[in-house]
Every structure is written in structure tokens, then in C-alpha cells.
Design a protein around this motif. Structure first.
Motif, mmCIF file in Angstrom:
data_model
loop_
_atom_site.group_PDB
_atom_site.id
_atom_site.type_symbol
_atom_site.label_atom_id
_atom_site.label_comp_id
_atom_site.label_asym_id
_atom_site.label_seq_id
_atom_site.Cartn_x
_atom_site.Cartn_y
_atom_site.Cartn_z
ATOM 1 N N MET A 135 0.866 -1.175 0.000
ATOM 2 C CA MET A 135 0.000 0.000 0.000
ATOM 3 C C MET A 135 0.903 1.226 0.000
ATOM 4 N N ALA A 136 0.664 2.155 -0.914
ATOM 5 C CA ALA A 136 1.476 3.370 -1.002
ATOM 6 C C ALA A 136 0.851 4.479 -0.153
ATOM 7 N N HIS A 137 1.577 5.577 0.015
ATOM 8 C CA HIS A 137 1.128 6.677 0.885
ATOM 9 C C HIS A 137 1.716 7.983 0.361
ATOM 10 N N LEU A 138 0.822 8.897 -0.045
ATOM 11 C CA LEU A 138 1.237 10.192 -0.584
ATOM 12 C C LEU A 138 0.540 11.344 0.148
ATOM 13 N N GLY A 139 1.035 12.553 -0.119
ATOM 14 C CA GLY A 139 0.490 13.744 0.528
ATOM 15 C C GLY A 139 1.338 14.087 1.726
ATOM 16 N N LEU A 140 0.698 14.263 2.872
ATOM 17 C CA LEU A 140 1.442 14.478 4.110
ATOM 18 C C LEU A 140 1.955 13.125 4.585
ATOM 19 N N THR A 141 3.228 12.890 4.383
ATOM 20 C CA THR A 141 3.838 11.626 4.811
ATOM 21 C C THR A 141 4.617 11.903 6.095
ATOM 22 N N PRO A 142 4.113 11.422 7.244
ATOM 23 C CA PRO A 142 4.686 11.789 8.544
ATOM 24 C C PRO A 142 6.172 11.531 8.704
ATOM 25 N N GLN A 143 6.712 10.531 8.012
ATOM 26 C CA GLN A 143 8.147 10.265 8.141
ATOM 27 C C GLN A 143 8.993 11.373 7.518
ATOM 28 N N PHE A 151 3.462 19.661 10.205
ATOM 29 C CA PHE A 151 2.252 19.006 9.686
ATOM 30 C C PHE A 151 1.465 20.013 8.861
ATOM 31 N N LYS A 152 1.679 20.000 7.547
ATOM 32 C CA LYS A 152 1.059 20.978 6.657
ATOM 33 C C LYS A 152 0.315 20.280 5.517
ATOM 34 N N ILE A 153 -0.777 20.892 5.068
ATOM 35 C CA ILE A 153 -1.529 20.381 3.935
ATOM 36 C C ILE A 153 -0.617 20.347 2.710
ATOM 37 N N GLN A 154 -0.704 19.264 1.928
ATOM 38 C CA GLN A 154 0.145 19.099 0.753
ATOM 39 C C GLN A 154 -0.684 19.188 -0.534
ATOM 40 N N GLY A 155 -0.103 19.814 -1.558
ATOM 41 C CA GLY A 155 -0.736 19.833 -2.872
ATOM 42 C C GLY A 155 -1.639 21.017 -3.149
ATOM 43 N N ARG A 156 -1.462 22.096 -2.450
ATOM 44 C CA ARG A 156 -2.321 23.277 -2.670
ATOM 45 C C ARG A 156 -1.858 24.111 -3.862
ATOM 46 N N ASP A 157 -0.544 24.114 -4.150
ATOM 47 C CA ASP A 157 -0.057 24.872 -5.295
ATOM 48 C C ASP A 157 0.074 23.932 -6.495
ATOM 49 N N GLU A 158 0.139 24.500 -7.689
ATOM 50 C CA GLU A 158 0.129 23.711 -8.918
ATOM 51 C C GLU A 158 1.281 22.721 -8.996
ATOM 52 N N GLN A 159 2.472 23.156 -8.635
ATOM 53 C CA GLN A 159 3.644 22.287 -8.751
ATOM 54 C C GLN A 159 3.531 21.059 -7.851
ATOM 55 N N ILE A 198 -6.440 1.810 -8.764
ATOM 56 C CA ILE A 198 -6.330 1.199 -7.438
ATOM 57 C C ILE A 198 -7.120 2.036 -6.428
ATOM 58 N N PRO A 199 -7.588 1.427 -5.331
ATOM 59 C CA PRO A 199 -8.363 2.172 -4.338
ATOM 60 C C PRO A 199 -7.538 3.249 -3.651
ATOM 61 N N THR A 200 -8.154 4.392 -3.433
ATOM 62 C CA THR A 200 -7.545 5.457 -2.628
ATOM 63 C C THR A 200 -8.198 5.454 -1.256
ATOM 64 N N ILE A 201 -7.371 5.570 -0.240
ATOM 65 C CA ILE A 201 -7.846 5.595 1.138
ATOM 66 C C ILE A 201 -7.508 6.967 1.713
ATOM 67 N N GLY A 202 -8.516 7.741 2.032
ATOM 68 C CA GLY A 202 -8.294 9.107 2.469
ATOM 69 C C GLY A 202 -8.189 9.259 3.972
ATOM 70 N N ILE A 203 -7.329 10.191 4.380
ATOM 71 C CA ILE A 203 -7.289 10.655 5.760
ATOM 72 C C ILE A 203 -7.025 12.152 5.670
ATOM 73 N N GLY A 204 -8.093 12.910 5.834
ATOM 74 C CA GLY A 204 -7.993 14.344 5.594
ATOM 75 C C GLY A 204 -7.920 14.660 4.119
ATOM 76 N N ALA A 205 -8.578 13.833 3.292
ATOM 77 C CA ALA A 205 -8.540 14.022 1.836
ATOM 78 C C ALA A 205 -9.943 14.091 1.233
ATOM 79 N N ASP A 225 -3.352 15.129 22.800
ATOM 80 C CA ASP A 225 -2.191 15.983 22.521
ATOM 81 C C ASP A 225 -2.434 16.884 21.319
ATOM 82 N N PHE A 226 -3.088 16.322 20.293
ATOM 83 C CA PHE A 226 -3.374 17.083 19.078
ATOM 84 C C PHE A 226 -4.488 16.390 18.317
ATOM 85 N N THR A 227 -5.492 17.166 17.885
ATOM 86 C CA THR A 227 -6.595 16.598 17.112
ATOM 87 C C THR A 227 -6.676 17.310 15.763
ATOM 88 N N PRO A 228 -6.352 16.635 14.663
ATOM 89 C CA PRO A 228 -6.415 17.257 13.337
ATOM 90 C C PRO A 228 -7.840 17.665 12.963
#
Length: 275
Positions: A135-143, A151-159, A198-205, A225-228
Motif C-alpha cells: 500500500m502506497a502513501h502520498l500527501g502528508l507523509t509523517p516520516q 504538519f502541513k496540507i500538501q498539494g495546494r499549489d500547482e507544482q 487502485i483504491p484510494t484511502i483518504g485521511i484528511g482528503a 495531545d493534538f486533534t487534526p
């Protein structure tokens, strides 16, 4: 019926949404499994919610194997996916295959998950060639949190949006059976979901992904401690637990616990012979 990578693919084809939650131990995995959840992720988020780290970076292979094995024993029907921790696959293709194999052989997982796009496609191909679903993982990748600067939203600008879309197509081509999209704009996640087979699994998407995943401590109000923003609390179990703990503490001090019904008996004659 046991959920597999094949049933996940079929759910996307039939537009049947996929449900996933995290779990890190036998008892919780069993509860989640019995509720009919399709997949359980043994996430490296255990670094935050179980081990108390500030991020997932310190999590080790031994941590993932230990918790993965416990979850696998409790999940009979859910697909069990185990996260590959930081630096278990980035160093080389060899390390990636070896460590993925350990998560399957020792951790008893059904599949592994790793973070990244084009830079890990060779690892994905090699792991799959070894017979291990990825299973792959894109966007905000915690590692990669230090590279992102937080912890910032990813993919807001065109590039960046273009890069995430291209990476989604690349990990699909590499053979990933599913793709987690974390903290990306809903419209971008919708486009990616339409573009990949392939299926996409969202978390904050957003709602257009083929499935959703949450950390169970977040959705049950057990981790404060923190709630997104993307978390919906389905119950405040944390508050219920605290009330129970306070009552327990109070009853011990007041001599109300344990009572007669909580104790075991012995014949007085036996006790008398001990004096």
C-alpha cells in the motif's frame, strides 16, 4: 469473509466504500474486526499514541513487528497492513525487501505500507516481486515531517499538486494495490481517485476517496495531545475512561472496592491450621 487486496480492488470497481482504522493490540483489533471494518493499519502512528514520541521517526522494526503480531492475532476478517518504519526501506531496495519480509513473516501482516512516490517505486516493485502486497502513501507523509517543516496540507499549489498526481500514477504502475492520501485538498484527491485504478484511502482528503482511515484514538477522543481538523469524534471514550478511573480510585480509598462479590473464599478450618 476475509478481506484481501482482491476484495479492496473489487470494492473500488463496485463503488463500495472501504473502511479502515488503526490498531496496535489484540483487544482493539478484535473489536474493530468484529465491527466489520474492512482493513486495519498497524500504523507507525503508534509512536505518537502508544509510545509517546513527538513524531513517528523513532519507531523501529521491532516496534512494528511486536504490535503487528498482536493485531494479526485479533483480526480474523480485516486486511492487516503494517507500516514500514522510517529508514527500513529508504536505504536500499535490499533493505526494503528484507524488512517487508520481516513484517509479513514475524509481524504476521497481510500487506505492508510505505511512504513516498517516485523515489520509492523501485522498492515497491521489488517488494511486490517477493510476493508481498504494498500500500502506497502520498500527501502528508509523517516520516518526512522534518522536510515538510511541520504538519502541513500538501498539494495546494500547482507544482506540488502535479507532483502528487504524477506520483500516484507512478506507484500504481509500480504495482501498489492501494494508495493512502493524507492531508491533500478534496478536489485533488477526487482527481487522483478518478485517474488511478487502485483504491484510494483518504485521511484528511475528503469524501471522494474510495475509502477512509482514522487513528482510533482520535475518533474515540482518547488522544488529546493534538486533534487534526479532519477527525470526527464518534464517541468520547477518553472521558468515560477517566471517569471510571476516578471512581475506581475513590472506591479504593473509601473501602468500597473490592467487595464480597469480588473476592474468593476459603474454609475457616484451613485458615485456623495456619496460625
Amino acid at each position: 469473509m476475509k478481506n484481501t487486496v482482491t476484495t479492496f480492488k473489487k470494492q473500488k470497481e463496485e463503488n463500495s466504500k472501504i473502511s479502515m482504522l488503526t490498531a496496535y493490540d489484540y483487544s482493539m483489533a478484535k473489536l474493530i474486526d468484529q465491527a466489520g471494518i474492512n482493513g486495519i493499519l498497524v500504523g507507525d502512528s503508534l509512536g505518537n499514541v502508544i509510545l509517546g514520541y513527538e513524531d513517528t521517526i523513532p519507531v523501529t522494526m521491532e516496534d512494528m513487528i511486536h504490535h503487528g503480531r498482536a493485531v494479526a492475532r485479533g483480526a480474523k476478517d480485516a486486511l492487516v497492513v503494517i507500516d514500514m518504519p522510517f529508514m527500513s526501506y529508504q536505504t536500499s531496495v535490499y533493505d526494503a525487501v528484507k524488512n517487508a519480509g520481516r513484517l509479513m513473516k514475524e509481524g504476521l501482516g497481510d500487506a505492508v505500507k510505505l511512504e513516498g512516490g517516485r523515489e520509492v517505486c523501485e522498492q515497491i516493485k521489488a517488494i511486490i516481486s517477493a510476493g508481498i502486497p504494498v500500500m502506497a502513501h502520498l500527501g502528508l507523509t509523517p516520516q518526512s515531517i522534518n522536510a515538510f517543516g511541520g504538519f502541513k496540507i500538501q498539494g495546494r499549489d500547482e507544482q506540488r499538486a502535479k507532483q502528487i498526481l504524477e506520483d500516484a500514477l507512478l506507484v500504481e504502475e509500480a504495482g501498489a494495490f492501494a494508495l493512502v492520501l493524507e492531508c491533500v485538498p478534496e478536489k485533488l484527491a477526487k482527481l487522483i481517485t478518478q485517474k488511478v485504478s487502485i483504491p484510494t484511502i483518504g485521511i484528511g482528503a475528503g469524501k471522494y476517496c474510495d475509502g477512509q482511515i482514522l487513528v482510533y484514538q482520535d475518533m474515540l477522543g482518547m488522544f488529546s495531545d493534538f486533534t487534526p481538523k479532519f477527525v470526527k469524534k464518534y464517541a468520547n471514550i477518553g472521558e468515560i475512561m477517566q471517569d471510571a478511573f476516578r471512581t475506581y480510585h475513590k472506591e479504593i480509598n473509601e473501602g468500597k472496592f473490592p467487595m464480597e462479590e469480588n473476592t474468593y473464599k476459603i474454609d475457616d478450618e484451613v485458615i485456623e491450621k495456619l496460625y
